[in-house]
Every structure is written in structure tokens, then in C-alpha cells.
Design a protein around this motif. Structure first.
Motif, PDB file in Angstrom:
ATOM      1  N   ASP A  35      38.409  33.600  44.742  1.00 34.38           N
ATOM      2  CA  ASP A  35      38.239  34.589  45.822  1.00 34.38           C
ATOM      3  C   ASP A  35      38.505  35.824  45.676  1.00 34.38           C
ATOM      4  OD1 ASP A  35      37.394  32.624  47.726  1.00 34.38           O
ATOM      5  OD2 ASP A  35      39.019  32.221  48.662  1.00 34.38           O
ATOM      6  N   LYS A  36      39.581  35.955  44.721  1.00 38.10           N
ATOM      7  CA  LYS A  36      40.159  37.251  44.005  1.00 38.10           C
ATOM      8  C   LYS A  36      39.209  37.835  43.120  1.00 38.10           C
ATOM      9  CE  LYS A  36      43.865  38.510  41.015  1.00 38.10           C
ATOM     10  NZ  LYS A  36      45.099  38.296  40.576  1.00 38.10           N
ATOM     11  N   ILE A  37      38.717  37.084  42.183  1.00 36.01           N
ATOM     12  CA  ILE A  37      37.633  37.426  41.308  1.00 36.01           C
ATOM     13  C   ILE A  37      36.588  37.565  41.629  1.00 36.01           C
ATOM     14  CG2 ILE A  37      36.562  36.550  39.061  1.00 36.01           C
ATOM     15  CD1 ILE A  37      38.888  34.735  38.569  1.00 36.01           C
ATOM     16  N   MET A  38      36.001  36.953  42.619  1.00 38.79           N
ATOM     17  CA  MET A  38      34.907  37.390  43.414  1.00 38.79           C
ATOM     18  C   MET A  38      34.761  38.682  44.028  1.00 38.79           C
ATOM     19  SD  MET A  38      33.347  33.655  44.857  1.00 38.79           S
ATOM     20  CE  MET A  38      31.865  34.217  45.577  1.00 38.79           C
ATOM     21  N   LYS A  39      35.936  39.036  44.513  1.00 46.49           N
ATOM     22  CA  LYS A  39      36.297  40.245  45.304  1.00 46.49           C
ATOM     23  C   LYS A  39      35.891  41.422  44.116  1.00 46.49           C
ATOM     24  CE  LYS A  39      39.230  43.097  48.183  1.00 46.49           C
ATOM     25  NZ  LYS A  39      40.574  42.876  48.647  1.00 46.49           N
ATOM     26  N   GLN A  40      36.435  41.379  43.208  1.00 49.08           N
ATOM     27  CA  GLN A  40      36.377  42.251  42.069  1.00 49.08           C
ATOM     28  C   GLN A  40      34.977  42.350  41.488  1.00 49.08           C
ATOM     29  OE1 GLN A  40      38.924  40.787  38.959  1.00 49.08           O
ATOM     30  NE2 GLN A  40      40.917  41.395  39.916  1.00 49.08           N
ATOM     31  N   LEU A  41      34.260  41.118  41.242  1.00 44.78           N
ATOM     32  CA  LEU A  41      32.793  41.289  40.774  1.00 44.78           C
ATOM     33  C   LEU A  41      31.696  41.744  41.937  1.00 44.78           C
ATOM     34  CD1 LEU A  41      32.797  37.630  39.104  1.00 44.78           C
ATOM     35  CD2 LEU A  41      32.883  39.869  38.133  1.00 44.78           C
TER      36      LEU A  41
END
Length: 59
Positions: A35-41
Motif C-alpha cells: 500500500d505504501k509503495i503503491m501510494k508513491q507509484l
């Protein structure tokens, strides 16, 4: 390979839009980390959502 690269690789190999839970399964990463990485992407425009709640790499 960092977590972002692992996540993107799993998404590319799937060849179809995926939800976060499925991405976590395929990548072997923790769901909260996904979830954290997807928010950045999403902010970078690296992934797009062609179908509601499912994401794919923006190539």
C-alpha cells in the motif's frame, strides 16, 4: 532489488491489472508495504488504474 522494483516486476509479469492484495501475494511483500509503495507509484504516475481498484504499470 528494492521493494519498489519487486512490486513493479510482479505487476509486469502478471500481465493484467491487479488489486493490492494480489500484488502482495505475487511479490511476497507485506500488504502494508505494498500500500505504501503503491501510494508513491501513483503520485509518480508509474502505475495507472484501468479498472476500478485494480492497477497496472504505466508503460
Amino acid at each position: 532489488m528494492n521493494h519498489k522494483d519487486i512490486l513493479l516486476k510482479a505487476m509486469r509479469e502478471a500481465g493484467e491489472p491487479l488489486n493490492a492484495g494480489r500484488i502482495a501475494e505475487l511479490s511476497g511483500l507485506d500488504r502494508k508495504e505494498v500500500d505504501k509503495i503503491m501510494k508513491q507509484l501513483k503520485a509518480e504516475g508509474a502505475i495507472v488504474s484501468p479498472v476500478r481498484c485494480k492497477w497496472t504499470v504505466n508503460e
